[in-house]
Enzyme design. Structure first.
Site, PDB file in Angstrom:
ATOM      1  CD  GLU A 359      -3.297   0.718   1.700  1.00  0.00           C
ATOM      2  OE1 GLU A 359      -4.712   0.216   1.686  1.00  0.00           O
ATOM      3  OE2 GLU A 359      -3.066   1.497   3.245  1.00  0.00           O
ATOM      4  CG  HIS A 390       5.452 -28.760   4.887  1.00  0.00           C
ATOM      5  ND1 HIS A 390       6.038 -30.712   4.295  1.00  0.00           N
ATOM      6  CD2 HIS A 390       5.670 -28.960   5.603  1.00  0.00           C
ATOM      7  CE1 HIS A 390       7.199 -31.039   5.212  1.00  0.00           C
ATOM      8  NE2 HIS A 390       6.586 -30.217   5.850  1.00  0.00           N
ATOM      9  CE  LYS A 510     -11.609   3.011   1.163  1.00  0.00           C
ATOM     10  NZ  LYS A 510     -11.207   4.146   2.288  1.00  0.00           N
TER      11      LYS A 510
END
Length: 548
Positions: A359, A390, A510
């Site tokens: 960000e 793994h 937004k």
């Protein structure tokens, strides 16, 4: 202002990279028997090993020249002295002031902000002590024993990561509390949590800089309605006063929502969300650790601030980490970065650093408005190291992508537990950490019979690795570690000429979401969006009506 890639220091590094490109990390060790000593650095409770990076001392000196050319000294002073380094929003970025000692001072816009910070910390202590002493009571008169932090982004990731990392340091208060975190807009976290909690003993912390964040306010409204339906008769004002605290830079909005001023903790517009865990946003941390534990976290961060501000570049851990990343990204063409904590307590650290770095530096336009002609922030991801082995280490060892890796581990653990079994597990964990970084960097050259193996069993190595060793994981060392990464991000931004303190890239989404909400709530509306969005809206409306 010319792009950094056109400067003399950048061109020197490009030529140096061409000269060094044929060298494998294993060759660099063979060429220099003192390599580890020359590329290992320490401050406070942290040790940084850069010897498994694809560089040498000449590289570091050339990188230091790049930092000098970028006026890094001046930018560091600008950061610490309250100059408006956040140029697009015309603000300072003073997260460092949040962890400055009470005796210091810094005047910004006519106000001594250090005094304001410590007044807020004193208010925070009173709240924490009141809860820990069992004196904060819910609507039935029972003491509060559960905290739910409602926030998103920086109002969630930092406190959550820290509470999980330092759970072993939980306060020994007379009335210890359980701390939970809710961030998802869809209500899934909150609905599951509320079914397990006692409303009479639950306190909600609403953490929002603007107090307009839709995600946070939607969860807050659901929480208040849950309290209303709890079966106990009381006024809304009393319910809110006993069960909600606001942490915000917009106290007027918090008051409008119904939270009294005595239940409000402030932070300021010069505190970026992803740099805010040091502020009152850290209230859940203080409730988990006790106020003294929270202050120890701040002390560790301040110690790193002092190191960063006053240490020459070639011994300065944040500067070195930043310059090495710039070397990898811009000169070795490595655009993926794995964060690999070998400590289950740091399981949330990769997610925290994803926000901090991507960000902040996920930008393609300079402070002067020019489009960059080089890469900036890489893709960050990570996992607890032993689990990652793994999962995605196959790609690291034998895939087609070059990846730089940060290994993070504590030297000491379980020393006072008296459990030989747990101490053995920690030694096993250390062995895995050191083995994986060794193999990623050096490849199968460390084996005697590597040349006899078939191609699918070969390990090419040459993946650059940094190793950070904490003396032990405690509030002070974690404060150092997080501040180290914060300052690393800032140095990278200075080198690239970008602003790490704004995030305009998340704002438009937004706004578009708000415009779509009306179309979702009114199935009869005629959507005027693109073909795909119109089609998706129609498909959702059909399913909600029970149509095929």
């Amino acid at each position: 202002m010319p792009l950094r890639s056109t400067t003399a220091a950048w061109k020197n590094l490009r030529e140096h990279a061409d000269q060094l490109s044929s060298n494998h990390i294993s060759d660099l060790f063979s060429d220099d028997p003192t390599r580890f000593n020359g590329l290992t650095f320490r401050t406070g409770q942290l040790l940084l090993d850069l010897s498994k990076q694809r560089l040498n001392q000449t590289t570091l000196h050339n990188l230091s020249a790049l930092a000098e050319e970028a006026d890094l000294h001046d930018w560091i002073e600008a950061l610490f002295t309250g100059q408006k380094v956040n140029c697009s929003e015309n603000r300072a970025a003073l997260h460092t002031a949040l962890r400055s000692p009470k005796a210091s001072s810094l005047t910004v816009n006519g106000q001594d902000i250090i005094a304001a910070v410590h007044n807020n910390l004193d208010h925070m202590r009173r709240i924490v002590d009141r809860i820990h002493q069992g004196q904060w009571r819910g609507f039935t008169g029972h003491s509060i024993n559960t905290i739910v932090n409602i926030g998103v982004g920086g109002s969630d990731l930092g406190p959550l990561m820290t509470c999980r990392a330092l759970a072993e340091h939980q306060s020994g208060a007379a009335n210890p509390v359980q701390v939970h975190f809710v961030s998802s807009m869809d209500g899934s976290q909150l609905s599951e949590l509320l079914s397990q909690l006692n409303p009479a003993r639950t306190l909600f912390v609403l953490a929002s800089k603007s107090f307009t964040t839709i995600d946070t306010l939607a969860n807050a409204a659901t929480a208040r309605e849950w309290l209303r339906r709890s079966g106990h008769t009381t006024t809304d004002d009393m319910l809110t006063a006993r069960h909600f605290i606001a942490v915000t830079a917009n106290t007027a909005k918090a008051s409008e929502w119904g939270i009294p001023p005595s239940n409000q903790l402030e932070f300021w517009d010069w505190t970026g969300g992803r740099y805010s865990m040091w502020s009152a946003i850290g209230l859940p941390i203080a409730l988990k650790l006790g106020m003294d534990g929270f202050l120890s976290l701040l002390e560790g961060a301040h110690a790193m601030d002092e190191h960063f501000r006053h240490t020459p570049f070639l011994s300065n851990l944040p500067v070195l980490m930043a310059l090495v990343d710039v070397w990898n990204i811009n000169f070795l063409n490595i655009h993926a970065h794995a964060i690999l904590p070998y400590d289950g307590r740091l399981g949330s650290l990769p997610a925290y650093l994803e926000q901090l770095e991507m960000e902040s530096n996920g930008k393609s336009v300079t402070r002067g408005g020019e489009t960059v002609d080089f890469h900036t922030c890489p893709i960050l991801w990570g996992e607890v190291g032993t689990n990652a082995q793994h999962a995605f280490y196959q790609l690291l060892h034998q895939g087609t992508e070059s990846v730089m890796c940060d290994f993070i581990v504590a030297a000491r653990r379980y020393q006072t537990s008296g459990s030989e079994e747990l101490q053995h597990q920690h030694r096993l964990n250390l062995a895995n950490c050191f083995a994986q970084s060794r193999l990623l960097a050096l490849g199968d050259s460390i084996l005697d019979n590597a040349d006899t193996q078939p191609a699918h069993k070969r390990y090419r190595g040459n993946q650059p690795c940094s190793t950070l060793i904490l003396d032990e994981l405690c509030p002070f060392s974690l404060g150092q570690l997080i501040a180290l990464y914060e300052h690393k991000v800032f140095v990278q931004a200075v080198i690239w000429g970008i602003n790490p303190f704004d995030q305009w890239g998340v704002e438009l989404g937004k706004q578009v979401a708000t415009s779509l909400l009306g179309a979702l709530e009114n199935p009869e509306s005629t959507p005027g969006f693109d073909q795909s969005t119109n089609g998706l809206l129609a498909a959702v409306h059909a399913k909600q009506k029970g149509e095929a």
